[in-house]
Design an enzyme around this catalytic site. Structure first.
Site, PDB file in Angstrom:
ATOM      1  N   TYR A 147       0.819  -1.215   0.000  1.00 51.81           N
ATOM      2  CA  TYR A 147       0.000   0.000   0.000  1.00 51.81           C
ATOM      3  C   TYR A 147       0.850   1.261   0.000  1.00 51.81           C
ATOM      4  O   TYR A 147       0.407   2.317  -0.438  1.00 51.81           O
ATOM      5  CB  TYR A 147      -0.944   0.030   1.220  1.00 51.81           C
ATOM      6  CG  TYR A 147      -2.035  -1.030   1.188  1.00 51.81           C
ATOM      7  CD1 TYR A 147      -1.981  -2.098   0.319  1.00 51.81           C
ATOM      8  CD2 TYR A 147      -3.125  -0.956   2.036  1.00 51.81           C
ATOM      9  CE1 TYR A 147      -2.967  -3.066   0.287  1.00 51.81           C
ATOM     10  CE2 TYR A 147      -4.127  -1.912   2.017  1.00 51.81           C
ATOM     11  CZ  TYR A 147      -4.040  -2.979   1.140  1.00 51.81           C
ATOM     12  OH  TYR A 147      -5.015  -3.918   1.120  1.00 51.81           O
ATOM     13  N   LYS A 168       3.566 -15.561   3.716  1.00 53.13           N
ATOM     14  CA  LYS A 168       3.508 -16.310   2.445  1.00 53.13           C
ATOM     15  C   LYS A 168       4.943 -16.604   2.048  1.00 53.13           C
ATOM     16  O   LYS A 168       5.418 -16.235   0.962  1.00 53.13           O
ATOM     17  CB  LYS A 168       2.763 -15.445   1.406  1.00 53.13           C
ATOM     18  CG  LYS A 168       2.482 -16.111   0.081  1.00 53.13           C
ATOM     19  CD  LYS A 168       1.405 -17.155   0.135  1.00 53.13           C
ATOM     20  CE  LYS A 168       1.251 -17.851  -1.205  1.00 53.13           C
ATOM     21  NZ  LYS A 168       0.513 -19.112  -1.124  1.00 53.13           N
ATOM     22  N   ASP A 181      -2.908 -18.157   2.860  1.00 50.81           N
ATOM     23  CA  ASP A 181      -4.013 -18.843   2.183  1.00 50.81           C
ATOM     24  C   ASP A 181      -4.611 -19.917   3.090  1.00 50.81           C
ATOM     25  O   ASP A 181      -5.838 -20.080   3.182  1.00 50.81           O
ATOM     26  CB  ASP A 181      -3.583 -19.414   0.821  1.00 50.81           C
ATOM     27  CG  ASP A 181      -2.163 -19.963   0.812  1.00 50.81           C
ATOM     28  OD1 ASP A 181      -1.440 -19.785   1.810  1.00 50.81           O
ATOM     29  OD2 ASP A 181      -1.770 -20.590  -0.191  1.00 50.81           O
ATOM     30  N   ASP A 232      -5.619  -6.673   5.781  1.00 53.28           N
ATOM     31  CA  ASP A 232      -6.803  -6.020   5.212  1.00 53.28           C
ATOM     32  C   ASP A 232      -7.822  -7.097   4.799  1.00 53.28           C
ATOM     33  O   ASP A 232      -9.014  -7.024   5.124  1.00 53.28           O
ATOM     34  CB  ASP A 232      -6.368  -5.196   3.985  1.00 53.28           C
ATOM     35  CG  ASP A 232      -7.443  -4.227   3.529  1.00 53.28           C
ATOM     36  OD1 ASP A 232      -8.517  -4.194   4.146  1.00 53.28           O
ATOM     37  OD2 ASP A 232      -7.215  -3.503   2.539  1.00 53.28           O
ATOM     38  N   ASP A 247     -11.423  -8.629   6.981  1.00 46.08           N
ATOM     39  CA  ASP A 247     -12.778  -8.574   6.407  1.00 46.08           C
ATOM     40  C   ASP A 247     -13.405  -9.969   6.420  1.00 46.08           C
ATOM     41  O   ASP A 247     -14.605 -10.123   6.663  1.00 46.08           O
ATOM     42  CB  ASP A 247     -12.750  -8.049   4.965  1.00 46.08           C
ATOM     43  CG  ASP A 247     -13.136  -6.574   4.891  1.00 46.08           C
ATOM     44  OD1 ASP A 247     -12.790  -5.834   5.828  1.00 46.08           O
ATOM     45  OD2 ASP A 247     -13.784  -6.162   3.906  1.00 46.08           O
TER      46      ASP A 247
END
Ligand code: NAD
Length: 370
Positions: A146, A196, A228, A252, A256
Protein backbone atom coordinates in the site's frame (compact mmCIF):
# COMPACT_ATOMS: atom_id res chain seq x y z
CA UNK A 1 -11.16 16.82 35.70
CA UNK A 2 -9.14 15.44 32.77
CA UNK A 3 -9.74 17.03 29.38
CA UNK A 4 -9.26 15.32 26.07
CA UNK A 5 -9.39 16.75 22.55
CA UNK A 6 -10.95 14.37 20.09
CA UNK A 7 -10.88 14.96 16.33
CA UNK A 8 -14.20 13.73 14.94
CA UNK A 9 -14.09 12.81 11.25
CA UNK A 10 -17.48 11.40 10.28
CA UNK A 11 -16.48 10.87 6.63
CA UNK A 12 -18.71 9.44 3.93
CA UNK A 13 -21.61 7.03 3.46
CA UNK A 14 -22.81 5.61 6.77
CA UNK A 15 -20.11 7.60 8.59
CA UNK A 16 -22.47 10.35 9.83
CA UNK A 17 -25.11 7.89 11.07
CA UNK A 18 -22.78 5.68 13.04
CA UNK A 19 -20.68 8.60 14.33
CA UNK A 20 -23.86 10.11 15.77
CA UNK A 21 -24.22 7.01 17.96
CA UNK A 22 -20.58 7.19 19.03
CA UNK A 23 -21.06 10.81 20.11
CA UNK A 24 -24.17 9.90 22.11
CA UNK A 25 -22.08 7.36 23.96
CA UNK A 26 -19.23 9.80 24.58
CA UNK A 27 -21.69 12.24 26.10
CA UNK A 28 -22.82 9.62 28.60
CA UNK A 29 -19.24 8.63 29.40
CA UNK A 30 -18.46 12.28 30.04
CA UNK A 31 -21.50 12.71 32.30
CA UNK A 32 -20.52 9.70 34.45
CA UNK A 33 -16.77 10.25 34.74
CA UNK A 34 -14.37 12.96 35.74
CA UNK A 35 -13.51 13.77 32.12
CA UNK A 36 -14.39 16.40 29.54
CA UNK A 37 -14.23 15.70 25.84
CA UNK A 38 -13.63 18.58 23.50
CA UNK A 39 -14.96 17.41 20.14
CA UNK A 40 -13.33 18.91 17.06
CA UNK A 41 -15.19 17.99 13.88
CA UNK A 42 -13.27 17.88 10.60
CA UNK A 43 -13.96 17.07 6.97
CA UNK A 44 -12.35 13.89 5.68
CA UNK A 45 -12.68 11.61 2.68
CA UNK A 46 -14.87 12.27 -0.35
CA UNK A 47 -17.00 14.75 1.60
CA UNK A 48 -13.85 16.78 2.18
CA UNK A 49 -12.72 16.52 -1.42
CA UNK A 50 -16.01 17.84 -2.81
CA UNK A 51 -15.89 20.78 -0.41
CA UNK A 52 -12.19 21.66 -0.40
CA UNK A 53 -10.52 19.76 -3.24
CA UNK A 54 -8.58 17.59 -0.75
CA UNK A 55 -9.51 14.35 0.99
CA UNK A 56 -7.39 15.30 4.02
CA UNK A 57 -7.61 19.11 4.03
CA UNK A 58 -5.15 21.32 5.89
CA UNK A 59 -7.80 22.37 8.43
CA UNK A 60 -8.45 18.72 9.26
CA UNK A 61 -4.72 18.03 9.53
CA UNK A 62 -4.47 20.90 12.04
CA UNK A 63 -7.35 19.47 14.07
CA UNK A 64 -5.83 15.98 14.06
CA UNK A 65 -2.39 17.31 14.99
CA UNK A 66 -3.92 18.97 18.04
CA UNK A 67 -6.08 16.01 19.06
CA UNK A 68 -5.32 13.54 21.83
CA UNK A 69 -7.10 10.92 19.71
CA UNK A 70 -8.85 10.78 16.37
CA UNK A 71 -12.24 9.19 15.93
CA UNK A 72 -12.83 8.41 12.29
CA UNK A 73 -16.05 7.22 10.69
CA UNK A 74 -16.02 5.67 7.25
CA UNK A 75 -14.76 6.97 3.93
CA UNK A 76 -15.17 6.10 0.29
CA UNK A 77 -17.71 6.21 -2.50
CA UNK A 78 -19.39 3.58 -4.61
CA UNK A 79 -17.47 2.43 -7.69
CA UNK A 80 -19.09 4.81 -10.21
CA UNK A 81 -19.28 7.82 -7.88
CA UNK A 82 -15.61 7.51 -7.02
CA UNK A 83 -14.70 8.27 -10.65
CA UNK A 84 -15.69 11.89 -10.02
CA UNK A 85 -12.50 12.28 -7.96
CA UNK A 86 -9.02 12.11 -9.53
CA UNK A 87 -7.34 8.78 -8.72
CA UNK A 88 -4.68 10.12 -6.37
CA UNK A 89 -7.16 12.26 -4.47
CA UNK A 90 -9.69 9.50 -3.86
CA UNK A 91 -10.44 9.01 -0.17
CA UNK A 92 -7.99 6.17 0.57
CA UNK A 93 -5.07 7.38 -1.53
CA UNK A 94 -5.64 11.07 -0.81
CA UNK A 95 -6.87 10.87 2.79
CA UNK A 96 -6.52 7.63 4.67
CA UNK A 97 -3.03 6.54 3.65
CA UNK A 98 -1.59 10.04 4.21
CA UNK A 99 -3.18 10.10 7.66
CA UNK A 100 -1.70 6.70 8.53
CA UNK A 101 1.69 7.88 7.28
CA UNK A 102 1.56 11.25 9.07
CA UNK A 103 0.91 9.66 12.46
CA UNK A 104 2.88 6.48 11.74
CA UNK A 105 -0.04 4.38 12.97
CA UNK A 106 1.72 1.10 12.29
CA UNK A 107 -0.22 -1.11 14.69
CA UNK A 108 -3.78 -1.88 13.70
CA UNK A 109 -5.77 -3.87 16.26
CA UNK A 110 -8.88 -5.58 14.91
CA UNK A 111 -10.73 -7.58 17.54
CA UNK A 112 -12.81 -10.43 16.15
CA UNK A 113 -15.12 -11.15 19.02
CA UNK A 114 -18.24 -13.26 19.21
CA UNK A 115 -19.16 -14.42 22.71
CA UNK A 116 -21.36 -17.54 22.94
CA UNK A 117 -24.45 -15.39 23.55
CA UNK A 118 -24.03 -13.83 20.11
CA UNK A 119 -22.98 -17.00 18.30
CA UNK A 120 -26.29 -17.17 16.44
CA UNK A 121 -25.19 -14.17 14.35
CA UNK A 122 -22.41 -16.17 12.72
CA UNK A 123 -23.00 -18.03 9.44
CA UNK A 124 -20.78 -20.82 10.83
CA UNK A 125 -22.31 -23.92 12.40
CA UNK A 126 -22.49 -23.98 16.25
CA UNK A 127 -20.13 -26.98 16.38
CA UNK A 128 -17.49 -24.89 14.59
CA UNK A 129 -17.98 -21.82 16.75
CA UNK A 130 -17.74 -23.87 19.95
CA UNK A 131 -17.21 -21.52 22.91
CA UNK A 132 -17.31 -18.45 20.71
CA UNK A 133 -14.73 -16.53 18.73
CA UNK A 134 -12.13 -14.28 20.35
CA UNK A 135 -9.24 -13.33 18.10
CA UNK A 136 -7.07 -10.23 17.95
CA UNK A 137 -5.89 -9.55 14.41
CA UNK A 138 -2.86 -7.29 14.42
CA UNK A 139 -2.14 -5.78 11.04
CA UNK A 140 0.92 -3.77 10.04
CA UNK A 141 -0.61 -0.56 8.72
CA UNK A 142 2.01 1.72 7.20
CA UNK A 143 4.18 -0.51 5.02
CA UNK A 144 4.08 -3.10 2.29
CA UNK A 145 2.30 -2.83 -1.04
CA UNK A 146 0.00 0.00 0.00
CA UNK A 147 2.92 2.32 0.65
CA UNK A 148 5.44 1.00 -1.89
CA UNK A 149 6.54 2.75 -5.09
CA UNK A 150 3.87 2.78 -7.78
CA UNK A 151 4.25 3.17 -11.48
CA UNK A 152 1.89 2.92 -14.42
CA UNK A 153 2.58 3.28 -18.11
CA UNK A 154 2.85 1.53 -21.43
CA UNK A 155 5.61 -1.01 -21.98
CA UNK A 156 7.76 -1.66 -25.08
CA UNK A 157 5.07 -3.94 -26.50
CA UNK A 158 2.51 -1.17 -26.22
CA UNK A 159 0.73 -2.87 -23.31
CA UNK A 160 -0.52 -0.86 -20.33
CA UNK A 161 1.14 -1.95 -17.10
CA UNK A 162 1.03 -1.18 -13.40
CA UNK A 163 3.94 -1.88 -11.07
CA UNK A 164 3.70 -1.72 -7.28
CA UNK A 165 6.43 -2.55 -4.83
CA UNK A 166 6.11 -4.66 -1.69
CA UNK A 167 8.92 -3.65 0.61
CA UNK A 168 9.55 -4.11 4.33
CA UNK A 169 12.73 -3.64 6.29
CA UNK A 170 13.47 -5.62 9.44
CA UNK A 171 12.76 -2.65 11.70
CA UNK A 172 9.24 -2.24 10.33
CA UNK A 173 8.60 -5.94 10.83
CA UNK A 174 10.17 -6.08 14.27
CA UNK A 175 8.05 -3.35 15.78
CA UNK A 176 4.73 -4.88 14.70
CA UNK A 177 5.82 -8.40 15.60
CA UNK A 178 6.85 -7.07 19.01
CA UNK A 179 3.30 -5.72 19.43
CA UNK A 180 2.01 -9.16 18.46
CA UNK A 181 4.07 -10.87 21.17
CA UNK A 182 3.16 -8.29 23.79
CA UNK A 183 -0.53 -8.74 22.99
CA UNK A 184 -0.15 -12.53 23.15
CA UNK A 185 1.39 -12.19 26.62
CA UNK A 186 -1.75 -10.38 27.80
CA UNK A 187 -4.01 -13.07 26.33
CA UNK A 188 -3.60 -16.83 25.75
CA UNK A 189 0.15 -16.67 24.99
CA UNK A 190 -0.44 -18.01 21.51
CA UNK A 191 0.71 -16.12 18.42
CA UNK A 192 -0.05 -17.04 14.83
CA UNK A 193 2.37 -15.40 12.43
CA UNK A 194 0.68 -15.17 9.04
CA UNK A 195 2.85 -14.97 5.94
CA UNK A 196 3.51 -16.31 2.45
CA UNK A 197 7.12 -17.36 2.79
CA UNK A 198 6.78 -20.13 0.22
CA UNK A 199 6.53 -17.41 -2.46
CA UNK A 200 7.37 -13.94 -1.11
CA UNK A 201 10.83 -12.94 0.08
CA UNK A 202 9.28 -10.25 2.26
CA UNK A 203 7.59 -13.10 4.12
CA UNK A 204 10.88 -14.95 4.53
CA UNK A 205 12.30 -11.84 6.21
CA UNK A 206 9.08 -11.61 8.23
CA UNK A 207 9.39 -15.15 9.59
CA UNK A 208 13.11 -14.67 10.32
CA UNK A 209 12.30 -11.62 12.42
CA UNK A 210 9.45 -13.44 14.17
CA UNK A 211 11.98 -16.12 15.17
CA UNK A 212 14.35 -13.47 16.52
CA UNK A 213 11.71 -11.60 18.54
CA UNK A 214 10.38 -14.92 19.86
CA UNK A 215 13.65 -15.33 21.81
CA UNK A 216 12.47 -12.53 24.11
CA UNK A 217 9.08 -14.17 24.69
CA UNK A 218 9.78 -17.80 25.64
CA UNK A 219 6.30 -18.14 27.18
CA UNK A 220 4.53 -17.45 23.88
CA UNK A 221 3.81 -20.37 21.58
CA UNK A 222 4.39 -19.35 17.95
CA UNK A 223 2.54 -20.94 15.09
CA UNK A 224 3.58 -20.13 11.52
CA UNK A 225 0.78 -20.25 8.98
CA UNK A 226 0.56 -19.39 5.29
CA UNK A 227 -2.00 -16.70 4.60
CA UNK A 228 -4.01 -18.84 2.18
CA UNK A 229 -4.23 -21.64 4.74
CA UNK A 230 -5.17 -19.09 7.41
CA UNK A 231 -8.17 -18.04 5.31
CA UNK A 232 -9.40 -21.63 5.34
CA UNK A 233 -8.65 -22.19 9.02
CA UNK A 234 -10.56 -19.04 9.97
CA UNK A 235 -13.69 -20.66 8.53
CA UNK A 236 -13.07 -24.23 9.67
CA UNK A 237 -11.66 -23.70 13.13
CA UNK A 238 -11.57 -20.08 14.31
CA UNK A 239 -11.22 -21.21 17.94
CA UNK A 240 -7.60 -22.23 17.33
CA UNK A 241 -6.56 -18.57 16.98
CA UNK A 242 -5.83 -16.02 19.67
CA UNK A 243 -3.47 -13.32 18.38
CA UNK A 244 -2.69 -13.23 14.66
CA UNK A 245 -0.02 -10.86 13.35
CA UNK A 246 0.50 -10.08 9.68
CA UNK A 247 1.54 -7.53 7.09
CA UNK A 248 -0.70 -4.84 5.64
CA UNK A 249 -2.43 -6.46 2.65
CA UNK A 250 -2.94 -9.83 4.34
CA UNK A 251 -4.45 -8.07 7.35
CA UNK A 252 -6.80 -6.02 5.21
CA UNK A 253 -8.23 -9.10 3.56
CA UNK A 254 -8.26 -11.57 6.46
CA UNK A 255 -9.88 -9.08 8.82
CA UNK A 256 -12.78 -8.57 6.41
CA UNK A 257 -13.13 -12.34 6.24
CA UNK A 258 -13.19 -12.34 10.02
CA UNK A 259 -16.10 -9.90 9.87
CA UNK A 260 -17.82 -12.42 7.64
CA UNK A 261 -17.46 -15.26 10.13
CA UNK A 262 -18.93 -13.04 12.85
CA UNK A 263 -21.95 -12.34 10.66
CA UNK A 264 -21.36 -8.72 9.65
CA UNK A 265 -18.61 -6.24 8.97
CA UNK A 266 -20.58 -4.02 11.30
CA UNK A 267 -19.08 -6.05 14.17
CA UNK A 268 -15.52 -4.97 13.36
CA UNK A 269 -14.11 -1.96 15.28
CA UNK A 270 -10.43 -1.12 15.19
CA UNK A 271 -7.61 0.92 16.69
CA UNK A 272 -4.70 2.26 14.63
CA UNK A 273 -1.87 3.11 16.95
CA UNK A 274 1.35 5.01 16.35
CA UNK A 275 4.16 6.15 18.65
CA UNK A 276 2.46 9.46 19.51
CA UNK A 277 -1.06 9.34 18.15
CA UNK A 278 -3.82 6.84 17.55
CA UNK A 279 -6.94 6.93 15.51
CA UNK A 280 -9.99 4.71 15.85
CA UNK A 281 -12.23 3.57 13.04
CA UNK A 282 -14.61 0.82 12.00
CA UNK A 283 -12.65 -1.74 10.00
CA UNK A 284 -15.20 -1.57 7.19
CA UNK A 285 -15.93 0.97 4.47
CA UNK A 286 -18.66 3.53 3.95
CA UNK A 287 -21.29 0.96 2.87
CA UNK A 288 -22.82 3.17 0.15
CA UNK A 289 -25.49 0.50 -0.46
CA UNK A 290 -27.13 1.24 2.90
CA UNK A 291 -26.07 4.84 3.55
CA UNK A 292 -28.73 7.29 4.73
CA UNK A 293 -31.22 4.57 5.65
CA UNK A 294 -30.58 4.49 9.40
CA UNK A 295 -29.95 0.73 9.23
CA UNK A 296 -26.15 0.49 9.55
CA UNK A 297 -24.79 -1.37 12.52
CA UNK A 298 -23.02 1.15 14.78
CA UNK A 299 -21.27 -1.53 16.90
CA UNK A 300 -18.03 -1.11 14.92
CA UNK A 301 -18.04 2.65 15.57
CA UNK A 302 -19.04 2.40 19.24
CA UNK A 303 -16.53 -0.41 19.70
CA UNK A 304 -13.90 1.95 18.28
CA UNK A 305 -14.87 4.41 21.01
CA UNK A 306 -14.41 1.64 23.59
CA UNK A 307 -10.92 1.02 22.20
CA UNK A 308 -10.14 4.75 22.34
CA UNK A 309 -11.23 4.98 25.98
CA UNK A 310 -8.95 2.09 26.82
CA UNK A 311 -5.87 2.75 24.70
CA UNK A 312 -5.75 6.56 24.48
CA UNK A 313 -7.42 7.64 27.74
CA UNK A 314 -6.63 4.66 30.03
CA UNK A 315 -10.35 4.46 30.95
CA UNK A 316 -10.20 0.68 31.02
CA UNK A 317 -13.19 0.16 33.30
CA UNK A 318 -15.54 2.37 31.30
CA UNK A 319 -14.28 0.79 28.09
CA UNK A 320 -15.19 -2.64 29.36
CA UNK A 321 -18.57 -1.27 30.50
CA UNK A 322 -19.20 -0.13 26.96
CA UNK A 323 -18.46 -3.57 25.53
CA UNK A 324 -20.83 -5.07 28.10
CA UNK A 325 -23.51 -2.52 27.28
CA UNK A 326 -23.36 -3.42 23.58
CA UNK A 327 -23.37 -7.13 24.32
CA UNK A 328 -26.39 -6.70 26.58
CA UNK A 329 -28.36 -5.04 23.77
CA UNK A 330 -27.66 -8.01 21.50
CA UNK A 331 -28.32 -10.45 24.34
CA UNK A 332 -31.71 -8.79 24.93
CA UNK A 333 -32.57 -9.75 21.35
CA UNK A 334 -32.02 -6.48 19.43
CA UNK A 335 -29.89 -5.98 16.34
CA UNK A 336 -29.67 -3.89 13.19
CA UNK A 337 -30.89 -5.50 9.92
CA UNK A 338 -27.45 -6.90 8.95
CA UNK A 339 -27.82 -9.30 11.89
CA UNK A 340 -31.57 -9.72 12.25
CA UNK A 341 -32.42 -12.09 9.48
CA UNK A 342 -36.05 -13.11 8.85
CA UNK A 343 -36.98 -16.26 10.74
CA UNK A 344 -34.76 -15.49 13.74
CA UNK A 345 -35.90 -14.31 17.17
CA UNK A 346 -33.96 -11.09 16.80
CA UNK A 347 -35.90 -7.82 16.92
CA UNK A 348 -34.76 -5.47 14.20
CA UNK A 349 -33.81 -1.96 15.33
CA UNK A 350 -32.47 1.09 13.53
CA UNK A 351 -28.98 2.52 13.87
CA UNK A 352 -30.32 5.25 16.14
CA UNK A 353 -32.31 2.86 18.33
CA UNK A 354 -29.33 0.58 18.75
CA UNK A 355 -27.31 3.60 19.90
CA UNK A 356 -30.06 4.63 22.32
CA UNK A 357 -30.18 1.15 23.80
CA UNK A 358 -26.42 1.09 24.29
CA UNK A 359 -26.60 4.47 26.01
CA UNK A 360 -29.40 3.21 28.30
CA UNK A 361 -27.48 0.02 29.12
CA UNK A 362 -24.26 1.92 29.83
CA UNK A 363 -26.07 4.36 32.10
CA UNK A 364 -27.19 1.45 34.30
CA UNK A 365 -23.68 0.08 34.87
CA UNK A 366 -21.69 1.19 37.92
CA UNK A 367 -19.10 3.89 37.25
CA UNK A 368 -15.64 2.34 37.53
CA UNK A 369 -12.51 3.79 39.10
CA UNK A 370 -10.85 4.38 35.74
P1 NAD B 1 -17.90 -1.83 2.81
O1 NAD B 1 -17.09 -2.33 3.94
O2 NAD B 1 -18.30 -0.42 2.84
O3 NAD B 1 -19.23 -2.71 2.67
C1 NAD B 1 -19.22 -4.11 2.39
C2 NAD B 1 -20.57 -4.70 2.77
O4 NAD B 1 -20.70 -4.70 4.21
C3 NAD B 1 -21.75 -3.89 2.24
O5 NAD B 1 -22.78 -4.76 1.88
C4 NAD B 1 -22.17 -3.05 3.43
O6 NAD B 1 -23.54 -2.71 3.43
C5 NAD B 1 -21.85 -3.97 4.62
N1 NAD B 1 -21.50 -3.19 5.80
C6 NAD B 1 -20.34 -2.54 6.05
N2 NAD B 1 -20.39 -1.93 7.22
C7 NAD B 1 -21.61 -2.18 7.74
C8 NAD B 1 -22.28 -1.80 8.94
N3 NAD B 1 -21.70 -1.02 9.89
N4 NAD B 1 -23.54 -2.24 9.15
C9 NAD B 1 -24.14 -3.02 8.25
N5 NAD B 1 -23.57 -3.43 7.10
C10 NAD B 1 -22.32 -3.00 6.84
O7 NAD B 1 -17.06 -2.18 1.51
P2 NAD B 1 -17.26 -1.68 0.00
O8 NAD B 1 -18.73 -1.59 -0.31
O9 NAD B 1 -16.40 -2.58 -0.77
O10 NAD B 1 -16.62 -0.25 -0.02
C11 NAD B 1 -17.37 0.97 0.04
C12 NAD B 1 -16.41 2.13 0.13
O11 NAD B 1 -15.69 2.08 1.35
C13 NAD B 1 -15.34 2.12 -0.98
O12 NAD B 1 -15.18 3.43 -1.45
C14 NAD B 1 -14.09 1.65 -0.28
O13 NAD B 1 -12.95 2.15 -0.88
C15 NAD B 1 -14.29 2.23 1.11
N6 NAD B 1 -13.55 1.53 2.20
C16 NAD B 1 -12.98 2.31 3.17
C17 NAD B 1 -12.32 1.71 4.23
C18 NAD B 1 -11.70 2.57 5.32
O14 NAD B 1 -11.99 3.75 5.41
N7 NAD B 1 -10.86 2.04 6.20
C19 NAD B 1 -12.29 0.31 4.33
C20 NAD B 1 -12.91 -0.45 3.35
C21 NAD B 1 -13.55 0.17 2.27
Amino acid sequence: MTEYNIAVLAGDGIGEEIMEQALKVLKVVESRNDVAFSLMPGLFGAAAWFETGKSFPDETIAICDKADAILKGTIGLGHEESKKIPLDQQPERGGLLPMRKRYDTYANFRPVYLPPSLAHFSPLKPKIIGDGIDIMIIRELVGGLYFGKKETGVDEQGLRFARETLEYNEQQIRRIVQIGFESAMKRRKLLHSIHKSNVLKSSVLWTDVVGEVAQDFPDVEVQHMLVDAAATHLCLNPGQFDVMVMENLFGDILSDQAGGILGSLGLMPSACVGPDKAYYEPAHGSAPDIAGKNIANPYSMIGSVAMMLDLSFQMTGESSNLWHAMESVFAAGYATPDLSKPGTDVTMVSTGEFGDRVVAALSCLPVPNR
